[in-house]
Scaffold this active site. Structure first.
Site, PDB file in Angstrom:
ATOM      1  N   LYS A   1       0.833  -1.199   0.000  1.00  0.00           N
ATOM      2  CA  LYS A   1       0.000   0.000   0.000  1.00  0.00           C
ATOM      3  C   LYS A   1       0.871   1.254   0.000  1.00  0.00           C
ATOM      4  O   LYS A   1       0.633   2.200  -0.772  1.00  0.00           O
ATOM      5  CB  LYS A   1      -0.904  -0.025   1.233  1.00  0.00           C
ATOM      6  CG  LYS A   1      -1.731   1.240   1.452  1.00  0.00           C
ATOM      7  CD  LYS A   1      -2.717   1.474   0.338  1.00  0.00           C
ATOM      8  CE  LYS A   1      -3.590   2.683   0.635  1.00  0.00           C
ATOM      9  NZ  LYS A   1      -4.513   3.009  -0.489  1.00  0.00           N
TER      10      LYS A   1
ATOM     11  N   ASN B   1       1.561   4.863  -2.319  1.00  0.00           N
ATOM     12  CA  ASN B   1       1.360   6.162  -1.683  1.00  0.00           C
ATOM     13  C   ASN B   1       2.597   7.046  -1.738  1.00  0.00           C
ATOM     14  O   ASN B   1       2.494   8.258  -1.927  1.00  0.00           O
ATOM     15  CB  ASN B   1       0.937   5.963  -0.218  1.00  0.00           C
ATOM     16  CG  ASN B   1      -0.481   5.445  -0.097  1.00  0.00           C
ATOM     17  OD1 ASN B   1      -1.277   5.555  -1.014  1.00  0.00           O
ATOM     18  ND2 ASN B   1      -0.800   4.863   1.051  1.00  0.00           N
TER      19      ASN B   1
ATOM     20  N   ASN C   1       1.010   9.680  -4.682  1.00  0.00           N
ATOM     21  CA  ASN C   1       0.419  10.814  -3.966  1.00  0.00           C
ATOM     22  C   ASN C   1       1.173  12.117  -4.208  1.00  0.00           C
ATOM     23  O   ASN C   1       0.558  13.120  -4.594  1.00  0.00           O
ATOM     24  CB  ASN C   1       0.328  10.496  -2.476  1.00  0.00           C
ATOM     25  CG  ASN C   1      -0.877   9.649  -2.146  1.00  0.00           C
ATOM     26  OD1 ASN C   1      -1.186   8.697  -2.846  1.00  0.00           O
ATOM     27  ND2 ASN C   1      -1.574   9.976  -1.073  1.00  0.00           N
TER      28      ASN C   1
ATOM     29  N   SER D   1      -5.637  11.099  -2.326  1.00  0.00           N
ATOM     30  CA  SER D   1      -6.042  11.909  -1.179  1.00  0.00           C
ATOM     31  C   SER D   1      -5.170  13.161  -1.048  1.00  0.00           C
ATOM     32  O   SER D   1      -5.651  14.220  -0.641  1.00  0.00           O
ATOM     33  CB  SER D   1      -5.957  11.081   0.101  1.00  0.00           C
ATOM     34  OG  SER D   1      -4.631  10.605   0.307  1.00  0.00           O
TER      35      SER D   1
ATOM     36  N   GLU E   1      -0.483  14.796   4.067  1.00  0.00           N
ATOM     37  CA  GLU E   1       0.068  13.685   4.848  1.00  0.00           C
ATOM     38  C   GLU E   1       1.448  13.313   4.305  1.00  0.00           C
ATOM     39  O   GLU E   1       1.743  12.152   4.040  1.00  0.00           O
ATOM     40  CB  GLU E   1      -0.875  12.481   4.781  1.00  0.00           C
ATOM     41  CG  GLU E   1      -2.238  12.729   5.389  1.00  0.00           C
ATOM     42  CD  GLU E   1      -3.168  11.538   5.239  1.00  0.00           C
ATOM     43  OE1 GLU E   1      -3.964  11.283   6.157  1.00  0.00           O
ATOM     44  OE2 GLU E   1      -3.094  10.870   4.188  1.00  0.00           O
TER      45      GLU E   1
END
Length: 222
Positions: free
Chosen positions: A26, A30, A34, A95, A107
């Protein structure tokens, strides 16, 4: 038991014996997709189908894999399979991109900064991840300091002879026509009365009717 309850409800929730590997798979996406999406405002599909950004994501993922393997993690799938899986998701905004568009904090430390720190602990160089991290960190600071939002909106392009036409991926010709600037109606200036013109409208005088004929005089009668 929790896995069985969730699977009965229609969710995929298998019990994993290598949870660290699942977490890194995962994180694999990211740490690359991202920040790239935040910088380029592209979706997963767009990043994977554009050769330069696909190669950039591949380099970042390769560095992340080297960090994870130095810590004893083994990946169940290949890097190309992870890229293909992200591309299959389609036009999805990450996100982090959504946070940029909404003007929120990113983040970045949890998804990218932590990998850089683990690489330093394990003695693995992560130059590509660090470069993208620096650019995204500056983007976050710029957005937060300005208290603004950063989003790309489909607009209208000039093309048709009659005026504005819809740009590729834009809102459509009708919406473009509605976005045209309204015409301002200018009222003509008031005329000032000159010396020969009265400011007030002249009143029209109606002539009096002629007098009614009276009785004939005596001389006329004779």
């Amino acid at each position: 038991r929790l896995s069985q309850v969730m699977m009965k409800a229609g969710f995929k929730a298998p019990v994993s014996k290598a949870i660290r590997s699942e977490l890194w798979i995962k994180l694999w996406g990211n740490l690359s997709f991202n920040p790239i999406s935040a910088l380029t405002h592209a979706t997963l599909e767009g990043i994977c189908r554009f050769a330069p950004t696909r190669e950039l994501a591949r380099r970042m993922m390769a560095e992340g894999q080297a960090v994870a393997e130095a810590l004893g993690v083994r990946f169940k799938i290949t890097l190309e399979q992870r890229l293909a899986g992200a591309e299959a998701v389609g036009a999805h905004k990450t996100s982090m991109l959504q946070d940029v568009e909404a003007g929120r904090a990113l983040e970045l430390e949890a998804l990218v900064g932590a990998v850089i720190e683990l690489g330093q602990i394990a003695g693995v160089a992560t130059p590509t991840i660090e470069a993208v991290y620096a650019a995204t960190k500056l983007l976050e600071r710029s957005v937060l300091e300005a208290r603004g939002r950063l989003a790309i909106q489909a607009g209208c392009a000039r093309g048709a002879p009659g005026g504005l036409s819809a740009a590729p991926g834009g809102p459509g010709p009708r919406a473009c026509r509605r976005r045209r600037r309204p015409r301002v109606r200018r009222t003509p200036p008031l005329r000032r009365p000159g010396p020969w013109r009265s400011a007030a409208r002249p009143v029209r005088r109606v002539p009096a009717p002629p007098p009614a004929p009276g009785p004939a005089s005596g001389a006329a009668a004779r």
